[in-house]
Design a protein around this motif. Structure first.
Motif, mmCIF file in Angstrom:
data_model
loop_
_atom_site.group_PDB
_atom_site.id
_atom_site.type_symbol
_atom_site.label_atom_id
_atom_site.label_comp_id
_atom_site.label_asym_id
_atom_site.label_seq_id
_atom_site.Cartn_x
_atom_site.Cartn_y
_atom_site.Cartn_z
ATOM 1 N N ALA A 25 0.818 -1.218 0.000
ATOM 2 C CA ALA A 25 0.000 0.000 0.000
ATOM 3 C C ALA A 25 0.849 1.264 0.000
ATOM 4 N N GLU A 30 1.494 8.151 -1.922
ATOM 5 C CA GLU A 30 1.700 9.499 -2.499
ATOM 6 C C GLU A 30 0.652 9.828 -3.557
ATOM 7 N N THR A 35 -2.825 3.947 3.515
ATOM 8 C CA THR A 35 -2.392 2.540 3.581
ATOM 9 C C THR A 35 -3.383 1.778 4.467
ATOM 10 N N ARG A 37 -3.222 0.175 7.087
ATOM 11 C CA ARG A 37 -3.182 0.314 8.543
ATOM 12 C C ARG A 37 -3.305 1.746 9.025
ATOM 13 N N ALA A 53 -12.004 -6.708 6.721
ATOM 14 C CA ALA A 53 -11.594 -7.417 5.498
ATOM 15 C C ALA A 53 -11.584 -8.926 5.731
ATOM 16 N N TYR A 69 -16.130 -0.888 1.092
ATOM 17 C CA TYR A 69 -15.417 -1.004 -0.187
ATOM 18 C C TYR A 69 -15.917 0.029 -1.188
ATOM 19 N N GLN A 103 0.323 -6.267 -3.735
ATOM 20 C CA GLN A 103 -0.680 -6.611 -2.714
ATOM 21 C C GLN A 103 -1.850 -5.636 -2.809
ATOM 22 N N ILE A 105 -4.986 -3.349 -4.231
ATOM 23 C CA ILE A 105 -6.245 -3.666 -4.948
ATOM 24 C C ILE A 105 -6.735 -2.447 -5.730
ATOM 25 N N TRP A 162 -9.794 -11.621 1.231
ATOM 26 C CA TRP A 162 -9.919 -11.233 2.628
ATOM 27 C C TRP A 162 -8.995 -12.066 3.501
ATOM 28 N N GLU A 165 -8.755 -16.027 3.700
ATOM 29 C CA GLU A 165 -9.145 -16.565 2.387
ATOM 30 C C GLU A 165 -7.879 -16.886 1.599
ATOM 31 N N ASN A 166 -7.935 -17.909 0.775
ATOM 32 C CA ASN A 166 -6.776 -18.262 -0.051
ATOM 33 C C ASN A 166 -6.554 -17.223 -1.133
ATOM 34 N N THR A 190 5.874 -1.829 1.622
ATOM 35 C CA THR A 190 5.076 -2.810 2.346
ATOM 36 C C THR A 190 5.672 -3.070 3.718
ATOM 37 N N VAL A 194 1.896 -9.216 6.140
ATOM 38 C CA VAL A 194 0.816 -10.088 5.675
ATOM 39 C C VAL A 194 1.396 -11.214 4.832
ATOM 40 N N ASN A 215 11.335 1.733 1.575
ATOM 41 C CA ASN A 215 10.258 1.904 2.542
ATOM 42 C C ASN A 215 10.705 2.979 3.531
ATOM 43 N N GLY A 231 12.997 5.840 2.216
ATOM 44 C CA GLY A 231 12.432 7.075 1.682
ATOM 45 C C GLY A 231 11.138 6.760 0.949
ATOM 46 N N SER A 233 8.652 6.068 -1.988
ATOM 47 C CA SER A 233 8.914 5.435 -3.294
ATOM 48 C C SER A 233 8.671 6.396 -4.461
HETATM 49 C C1 BV8 Z 1 -3.942 -16.898 3.358
HETATM 50 C C2 BV8 Z 1 -7.087 -7.039 0.422
HETATM 51 C C3 BV8 Z 1 -4.361 -19.219 3.610
HETATM 52 C C4 BV8 Z 1 -8.324 -6.623 1.174
HETATM 53 C C5 BV8 Z 1 -5.452 -7.761 2.118
HETATM 54 C C6 BV8 Z 1 1.489 -17.077 8.111
HETATM 55 C C7 BV8 Z 1 1.911 -16.493 9.285
HETATM 56 C C8 BV8 Z 1 1.064 -15.646 9.989
HETATM 57 C C9 BV8 Z 1 -0.225 -15.392 9.525
HETATM 58 C C10 BV8 Z 1 -0.625 -15.980 8.370
HETATM 59 C C11 BV8 Z 1 0.220 -16.801 7.653
HETATM 60 N N1 BV8 Z 1 -0.454 -17.235 6.532
HETATM 61 C C12 BV8 Z 1 -1.684 -16.727 6.540
HETATM 62 C C13 BV8 Z 1 -1.824 -15.938 7.646
HETATM 63 C C14 BV8 Z 1 -3.029 -15.205 7.993
HETATM 64 C C15 BV8 Z 1 -3.087 -13.850 7.282
HETATM 65 C C16 BV8 Z 1 -1.967 -12.950 7.756
HETATM 66 O O1 BV8 Z 1 -0.958 -12.817 7.103
HETATM 67 N N2 BV8 Z 1 -2.175 -12.333 8.883
HETATM 68 C C17 BV8 Z 1 -1.200 -11.416 9.418
HETATM 69 C C18 BV8 Z 1 -1.788 -10.023 9.497
HETATM 70 C C19 BV8 Z 1 -0.758 -11.939 10.758
HETATM 71 N N3 BV8 Z 1 -3.019 -14.032 5.862
HETATM 72 C C20 BV8 Z 1 -4.132 -14.354 5.191
HETATM 73 O O2 BV8 Z 1 -5.198 -14.574 5.735
HETATM 74 C C21 BV8 Z 1 -4.007 -14.510 3.708
HETATM 75 N N4 BV8 Z 1 -4.618 -15.750 3.304
HETATM 76 O O3 BV8 Z 1 -2.830 -16.969 3.737
HETATM 77 O O4 BV8 Z 1 -4.693 -18.012 2.970
HETATM 78 C C22 BV8 Z 1 -5.300 -19.325 4.774
HETATM 79 C C23 BV8 Z 1 -6.585 -19.774 4.512
HETATM 80 C C24 BV8 Z 1 -7.458 -19.925 5.594
HETATM 81 C C25 BV8 Z 1 -7.042 -19.621 6.898
HETATM 82 C C26 BV8 Z 1 -5.750 -19.137 7.126
HETATM 83 C C27 BV8 Z 1 -4.873 -18.979 6.072
HETATM 84 C C28 BV8 Z 1 -4.760 -13.404 2.978
HETATM 85 C C29 BV8 Z 1 -4.121 -12.074 3.227
HETATM 86 C C30 BV8 Z 1 -4.751 -11.003 2.296
HETATM 87 C C31 BV8 Z 1 -5.574 -10.017 3.108
HETATM 88 N N5 BV8 Z 1 -6.040 -8.929 2.242
HETATM 89 N N6 BV8 Z 1 -5.883 -6.812 1.261
HETATM 90 C C32 BV8 Z 1 -8.374 -5.147 1.403
HETATM 91 O O5 BV8 Z 1 -7.439 -4.405 1.032
HETATM 92 O O6 BV8 Z 1 -9.409 -4.707 1.940
HETATM 93 S S1 BV8 Z 1 -4.069 -7.447 3.021
HETATM 94 C C33 BV8 Z 1 -3.874 -5.756 3.210
HETATM 95 O O7 BV8 Z 1 -2.998 -5.572 4.293
HETATM 96 C C34 BV8 Z 1 -3.192 -5.090 2.041
HETATM 97 O O8 BV8 Z 1 -3.451 -5.709 0.821
HETATM 98 C C35 BV8 Z 1 -1.710 -5.169 2.332
HETATM 99 O O9 BV8 Z 1 -1.116 -6.213 1.636
HETATM 100 C C36 BV8 Z 1 -1.668 -5.594 3.785
HETATM 101 C C37 BV8 Z 1 -0.865 -4.655 4.604
HETATM 102 O O10 BV8 Z 1 -1.542 -3.356 4.512
HETATM 103 P P1 BV8 Z 1 -0.738 -1.937 4.821
HETATM 104 O O11 BV8 Z 1 -0.033 -2.079 6.116
HETATM 105 O O12 BV8 Z 1 -1.505 -0.717 4.556
HETATM 106 O O13 BV8 Z 1 0.186 -1.884 3.710
HETATM 107 P P2 BV8 Z 1 1.543 -2.376 3.801
HETATM 108 O O14 BV8 Z 1 1.729 -3.603 4.603
HETATM 109 O O15 BV8 Z 1 1.837 -2.517 2.408
HETATM 110 O O16 BV8 Z 1 2.299 -1.178 4.687
HETATM 111 C C38 BV8 Z 1 2.367 0.138 4.212
HETATM 112 C C39 BV8 Z 1 3.854 0.418 4.168
HETATM 113 O O17 BV8 Z 1 4.063 1.507 3.308
HETATM 114 C C40 BV8 Z 1 4.413 0.799 5.529
HETATM 115 O O18 BV8 Z 1 5.552 0.028 5.828
HETATM 116 C C41 BV8 Z 1 4.783 2.280 5.352
HETATM 117 O O19 BV8 Z 1 5.970 2.617 6.060
HETATM 118 C C42 BV8 Z 1 5.036 2.346 3.882
HETATM 119 N N7 BV8 Z 1 4.866 3.656 3.274
HETATM 120 C C43 BV8 Z 1 4.139 4.708 3.709
HETATM 121 N N8 BV8 Z 1 4.296 5.748 2.849
HETATM 122 C C44 BV8 Z 1 5.125 5.327 1.862
HETATM 123 C C45 BV8 Z 1 5.487 4.002 2.126
HETATM 124 N N9 BV8 Z 1 6.311 3.309 1.338
HETATM 125 C C46 BV8 Z 1 6.805 3.938 0.253
HETATM 126 N N10 BV8 Z 1 6.500 5.215 -0.075
HETATM 127 C C47 BV8 Z 1 5.672 5.931 0.696
HETATM 128 N N11 BV8 Z 1 5.386 7.210 0.370
#
Ligand code: BV8
Length: 252
Positions: A25, A30, A35, A37, A53, A69, A103, A105, A162, A165-166, A190, A194, A215, A231, A233
């Motif tokens: 995200a 920019e 994002t 979170r 979600a 949404y 990642q 949408i 979500w 979800e897979n 990122t 996730v 990042n 910095g 992106s």
């Molecule tokens: C799954 C769509 C199998 C919806 C999203 C293994 C270990 C632990 C947990 C799990 C694991 N496997 C699965 C899990 C569970 C879960 C998970 O990972 N949980 C975590 C939170 C603990 N994963 C899932 O459920 C996934 N499914 O694995 O299927 C399964 C099946 C059944 C049961 C269990 C497992 C599905 C995950 C997908 C979820 N959907 N998005 C929507 O958007 O509404 S995820 C969503 O959050 C985003 O898509 C993004 O990918 C993610 C993180 O969001 P943000 O934090 O906003 O973004 P990001 O992480 O990218 O961070 C922003 C960054 O940008 C920051 O670092 C910031 O510093 C930086 N930034 C800020 N400004 C700038 C910048 N960078 C550059 N330039 C800038 N200017």
């Protein structure tokens, strides 16, 4: 930004035949897209996006999740790609071997001209039937929220992945293959929290391939990467493209 990148980073970028890029995200920040979170604004500030979600949240309160949404879709439709998106589209033009995995949408990579974007978490621009899990392009606007599937009458939902979800199997496999075969891996905007998206850079690391993180703040990946550029992106990527291919003025 008159960038001063380590000369060996520029060499690595120029020499890479296969580049894999994972964005989160942050690359859309920019463009004005909050994002995932960042605190939701207005009505949505009271909700935890990670709770909303999920299929469970949708089943508990379909109108609430549909409206969340719809609000995000309206926001995304009003914004434009930023120089970071355009720089990645330019990188794809510089060399055939760039695989872009997102990642996000929001569809902004496609809007910036990046080809063949791998959308790990689906797209807010697409809708599907909750019951059939199949896309729906058109439906009757009866005023009912969420609208209903014209085929089976089931509830419509955004075509996004979500939590619990897979991921789309083909998209995930293509992403893993790119991470396993690349000469160079970029992780951009990122938090790396996730999974399974967050695991992709480690496929490159375990083959001792260079990983570059762009990042503004450290993430769980930072300690392992070859280059950590802290910095925004939208500033760093155009400067990197210009440094790697000086004759090309990075667009945007
Ligand atoms: C799954 C769509 C199998 C919806 C999203 C293994 C270990 C632990 C947990 C799990 C694991 N496997 C699965 C899990 C569970 C879960 C998970 O990972 N949980 C975590 C939170 C603990 N994963 C899932 O459920 C996934 N499914 O694995 O299927 C399964 C099946 C059944 C049961 C269990 C497992 C599905 C995950 C997908 C979820 N959907 N998005 C929507 O958007 O509404 S995820 C969503 O959050 C985003 O898509 C993004 O990918 C993610 C993180 O969001 P943000 O934090 O906003 O973004 P990001 O992480 O990218 O961070 C922003 C960054 O940008 C920051 O670092 C910031 O510093 C930086 N930034 C800020 N400004 C700038 C910048 N960078 C550059 N330039 C800038 N200017």
């Amino acid at each position: 930004m008159s960038a001063k990148f380590p000369p060996q980073l520029i060499e690595v970028v120029r020499a890479a035949a296969q580049i894999a890029v994972l964005t989160g995200a942050g690359i859309s920040a920019e463009s004005g897209v909050p994002t995932f979170r960042q605190a939701q604004s207005g009505l949505w500030a009271q909700y935890d996006p990670q709770e909303l979600a999920t299929p469970q949240a949708f089943q508990r309160n379909p109108p609430l999740v549909w409206e969340w949404y719809a609000w995000r879709r309206t926001l995304v439709e009003q914004v434009q790609p930023n120089p970071g998106h355009f720089a990645l589209a330019e990188m794809a033009r510089r060399g055939p071997g760039l695989t872009l995995i997102t990642q996000n949408i929001d569809g902004l990579h496609q809007k910036a001209g990046s080809p063949n974007v791998i959308e790990l978490h689906g797209s807010i621009r697409r809708v599907k039937c909750f019951s059939e899990d199949q896309p729906v392009e058109q439906w009757a606007e009866t005023g009912e929220i969420p609208p209903r599937c014209p085929r089976c009458g089931g509830l419509l939902r955004p075509d996004v992945v979500w939590f619990n979800e897979n991921l789309p199997p083909q998209a995930l496999q293509a992403a893993i293959t790119a991470a396993k075969t690349c000469d160079l891996f970029f992780s951009i905007g990122t938090s790396g929290l996730v999974n399974p998206a967050a695991s992709l850079p480690y496929y490159a690391l375990e083959r001792d391939k260079p990983v570059v993180e762009i990042n503004p703040e450290p993430t769980p990946l930072t300690e392992y990467v070859s280059y950590s550029i802290q910095g925004p992106s939208g500033i760093v990527l155009p400067a990197l493209v210009e440094s790697a291919w000086p004759q090309v003025k990075a667009p945007g």
